[in-house]
Design a protein around this motif. Structure first.
Motif, mmCIF file in Angstrom:
data_model
loop_
_atom_site.group_PDB
_atom_site.id
_atom_site.type_symbol
_atom_site.label_atom_id
_atom_site.label_comp_id
_atom_site.label_asym_id
_atom_site.label_seq_id
_atom_site.Cartn_x
_atom_site.Cartn_y
_atom_site.Cartn_z
ATOM 1 N N ILE A 174 0.832 -1.207 0.000
ATOM 2 C CA ILE A 174 0.000 0.000 0.000
ATOM 3 C C ILE A 174 0.866 1.256 0.000
ATOM 4 O O ILE A 174 0.532 2.258 -0.626
ATOM 5 C CB ILE A 174 -0.988 -0.011 1.186
ATOM 6 N N ALA A 175 1.999 1.215 0.695
ATOM 7 C CA ALA A 175 2.901 2.372 0.682
ATOM 8 C C ALA A 175 3.489 2.569 -0.712
ATOM 9 O O ALA A 175 3.660 3.708 -1.176
ATOM 10 C CB ALA A 175 4.020 2.177 1.705
ATOM 11 N N SER A 176 3.771 1.466 -1.409
ATOM 12 C CA SER A 176 4.294 1.542 -2.775
ATOM 13 C C SER A 176 3.232 2.087 -3.711
ATOM 14 O O SER A 176 3.525 2.886 -4.610
ATOM 15 C CB SER A 176 4.749 0.158 -3.243
ATOM 16 N N GLN A 177 2.005 1.657 -3.514
ATOM 17 C CA GLN A 177 0.908 2.129 -4.356
ATOM 18 C C GLN A 177 0.673 3.624 -4.189
ATOM 19 O O GLN A 177 0.425 4.343 -5.158
ATOM 20 C CB GLN A 177 -0.372 1.370 -3.987
ATOM 21 N N GLU A 178 0.781 4.103 -2.958
ATOM 22 C CA GLU A 178 0.525 5.513 -2.684
ATOM 23 C C GLU A 178 1.755 6.391 -2.901
ATOM 24 O O GLU A 178 1.673 7.616 -2.842
ATOM 25 C CB GLU A 178 0.029 5.678 -1.246
ATOM 26 N N GLY A 179 2.904 5.765 -3.130
ATOM 27 C CA GLY A 179 4.109 6.540 -3.424
ATOM 28 C C GLY A 179 4.781 7.156 -2.219
ATOM 29 O O GLY A 179 5.469 8.178 -2.343
ATOM 30 N N HIS A 180 4.613 6.536 -1.051
ATOM 31 C CA HIS A 180 5.235 7.066 0.162
ATOM 32 C C HIS A 180 6.657 6.498 0.289
ATOM 33 O O HIS A 180 6.875 5.457 0.915
ATOM 34 C CB HIS A 180 4.392 6.711 1.387
ATOM 35 N N GLN A 181 7.608 7.192 -0.320
ATOM 36 C CA GLN A 181 8.977 6.710 -0.400
ATOM 37 C C GLN A 181 9.577 6.424 0.967
ATOM 38 O O GLN A 181 10.188 5.380 1.194
ATOM 39 C CB GLN A 181 9.831 7.737 -1.138
ATOM 40 N N SER A 182 9.438 7.361 1.912
ATOM 41 C CA SER A 182 10.058 7.180 3.222
ATOM 42 C C SER A 182 9.480 5.972 3.942
ATOM 43 O O SER A 182 10.210 5.250 4.634
ATOM 44 C CB SER A 182 9.878 8.445 4.067
ATOM 45 N N CYS A 183 8.188 5.732 3.798
ATOM 46 C CA CYS A 183 7.569 4.567 4.438
ATOM 47 C C CYS A 183 8.061 3.280 3.781
ATOM 48 O O CYS A 183 8.310 2.280 4.464
ATOM 49 C CB CYS A 183 6.047 4.662 4.352
#
Length: 560
Positions: free
Chosen positions: A222-231
């Motif tokens: 889900i973090a990859s899908q939303e583009g949250h690099q730091s997460c």
């Protein structure tokens, strides 16, 4: 029913005074006998108004007026609005610490649920009121109950809102692995909404970084899908597995999510840690497919640059897709073809019969030009299984099977030959490969004349000469006048030059300019003096119909 709008004419005098926080007026009205329990159209009484306004003194006076006995005071302090809100809930919702403390001392039900399943603690968490949260926890508020229609806990909500200090408090007393109705944990919520500080708190508290939701999605996905690099970076650095399948339908990985939504920096990180089996193995799906599906050309470019195969695996049984190139072609709704098509062709994607149909069965030549820009047509003598050259002049050489399929499609799309024939011949295709009975029977007069200009028309085989004679008799072919004569010496010479150099070098390079001949002959040696045939056909039928018709006509030879 909506009870949020307050009608002024339904509010009691005491409630109106409490709302304004005017203690003197509240006392005066109570002394004169006005009721503190009259309700407005929302079900609010004076205590609700005073609590919502944060007026501690008004709350105290109203409670004193209502408390003839401890039992009656307890019932009053826990009276609810039409939406199920207690005075304590209204005060907590607005962060009125002193009022909440006073109401709790008056035996307010600390865990009272509203109609929408909220409670004082959940309301305080939602508002980010740390001190109120600490007070409610110290008084025994339940921390692991589920609230709202989504069954979130207070920890879910604190993470969602990004109230990191409250998350730090709750992480010490809450069930870190509590799940909502989709089996989503608080850590998953942190990854989904990019709440990195909350994510770090939960991981350090021992939350599971590999938890999976009901649909098998992971926090990393889900973090990859939303583009949250730091997460994404934090999860990978703390043990999240990028190779866990995250879908019931097909083995989707975080790399697919990053590619689909075009998050290039996330994709770059995942490429380095993802097992390349996803690009090659049967039963898997290359991330190229999802990048093409969502028209993310930057993702396609990066994947190809990092070594992902432009052919990938056949996903017919999983997604109904044969290859990345065929998918990119069918995903192109209008011309020119998508950037992804160009990237795949340039990377050496294999061309099937169906792909050649897209290039040849049309009156547009943009795709064919794109292919010939990046692919080299080999010489006839190299068209054997044992003799193949992977690259030529920086271009990928067409394989034997690709040339065979090119010729097969070309000979079955003769009515478009005025478009594709000049391009193929000038790209170095040996014209004798097209001197087939079907071509000579079906080509229109101009196309046939153009093709014959590239060969020695006087030494055609008897069967081919018979076809030409018959067409001349039937007046379906009007030959050029000089075809009745022996080819001139200059034409024979350029045929010999082409034979020595090879049609590929002669037609596609400047090698002709290095020959010891006058520059005026360069254009002649490359057959530049031959005028192209004009295209006069009516608009073709839809490509989908031509594809289906082609499949039907060739089932005995190929399974497309």
């Amino acid at each position: 029913m909506d009870f949020t709008e307050c009608y002024g004419d339904s509010v009691s005098s005491v409630a109106a005074a409490a709302r304004s926080g005017c203690r003197k007026r509240v006392r005066r009205l109570i002394k004169r006998g006005f009721s503190v329990d009259c309700r407005d159209n929302r079900g609010w009484n004076a205590l609700h108004e005073a609590a919502a306004a944060g007026s501690k003194e008004c709350v105290r006076d109203i409670l004193a007026a209502a408390g003839g006995s401890s039992r009656s005071c307890s019932a009053y302090v826990n009276s609810l609005t039409h939406e199920g809100e207690s005075a304590c809930h209204l005060a907590a919702q607005r962060g009125h610490l002193a009022v909440v403390r006073l109401l709790l001392e008056a035996h307010s039900n600390i865990n009272q649920l509203t109609n929408d399943l909220s409670c004082p603690l959940y309301a305080a968490v939602d508002g980010g009121y740390k001190e109120v949260v600490e007070l409610l926890l110290s008084k025994g508020a339940e921390v692991n109950r589920t609230h709202t229609a989504s069954c979130w806990t207070c920890l879910h909500q604190a993470v969602y809102k990004g109230h990191s200090e409250i998350v730090r408090i709750l992480a010490n007393v809450c069930n870190l692995e509590a799940l909502d109705d989709h089996k989503i944990s608080s850590l998953f919520v942190a990854a989904q909404y990019g709440q990195q500080e909350c994510l770090e708190i939960l991981v350090n508290a021992g939350a599971n970084v590999s938890t999976q939701a009901a649909d098998l999605a992971t926090p990393l996905l889900i973090a990859s899908q939303e583009g949250h690099q730091s997460c994404v970076d934090y999860l990978l650095d703390h043990g999240a597995d990028p190779n866990v399948a995250c879908s019931h339908e097909w083995p989707q990985l975080p790399i697919h999510a990053a590619a689909e939504f075009g998050h290039i920096s996330v994709l770059r990180r995942l490429i380095a840690v993802t097992d390349r089996a996803c690009d090659r193995s049967d039963g898997m799906v290359s991330p190229l497919y999802v990048a093409i599906h969502s028209h993310q050309s930057k993702s396609v470019e990066m994947l190809l640059r990092e070594g992902f195969s432009p052919d990938a695996q056949d996903c017919t049984h999983i997604l109904g897709i044969r290859s990345p190139l065929s998918f990119a072609l069918c995903r192109t709704s209008s011309k020119p073809y998508s950037e992804s098509v160009g990237l795949l062709v340039a990377a050496g994607a294999s061309l099937s019969e169906e792909d050649w149909i897209y290039a040849l069965a049309t009156d547009e030549t943009d795709l064919l030009q794109l292919i010939l820009k990046h692919r080299w047509i080999p010489r006839p003598e190299t068209l054997t299984r044992d003799c193949s050259v992977p690259h030529h002049h920086g271009k990928t050489v067409l394989k034997l099977q690709e040339v065979r399929e090119l010729l097969c499609v070309a000979l079955n799309q003769v009515h478009f030959a005025a478009r594709w024939l000049p391009l193929l011949l000038k790209a170095g295709l040996e014209p004798s490969l097209l001197l087939q009975p079907h071509m000579l029977e079906q080509a229109d007069s101009e196309v046939l004349n153009y093709l014959l200009e590239f060969v020695n028309w006087s030494n055609l085989s008897p069967p081919l000469k018979h076809i030409l004679d018959r067409r001349r008799t039937e007046k379906t072919w009007e030959p050029c006048p000089h075809f009745d004569s022996v080819p001139c010496l200059s034409h024979m010479c350029r045929l010999q030059v082409r034979s020595v150099l090879g049609p590929d070098l002669l037609m596609r390079t400047d090698v002709v300019q290095q020959l010891p001949v006058p520059s005026l002959l360069y254009d002649f040696l490359q057959f530049g003096d031959i005028p192209e045939a004009s295209y006069t056909h009516s608009p073709p039928s839809p490509l989908s119909n031509r594809l289906q018709g082609y499949r039907s006509a060739h089932e005995h030879r190929h399974v497309l």
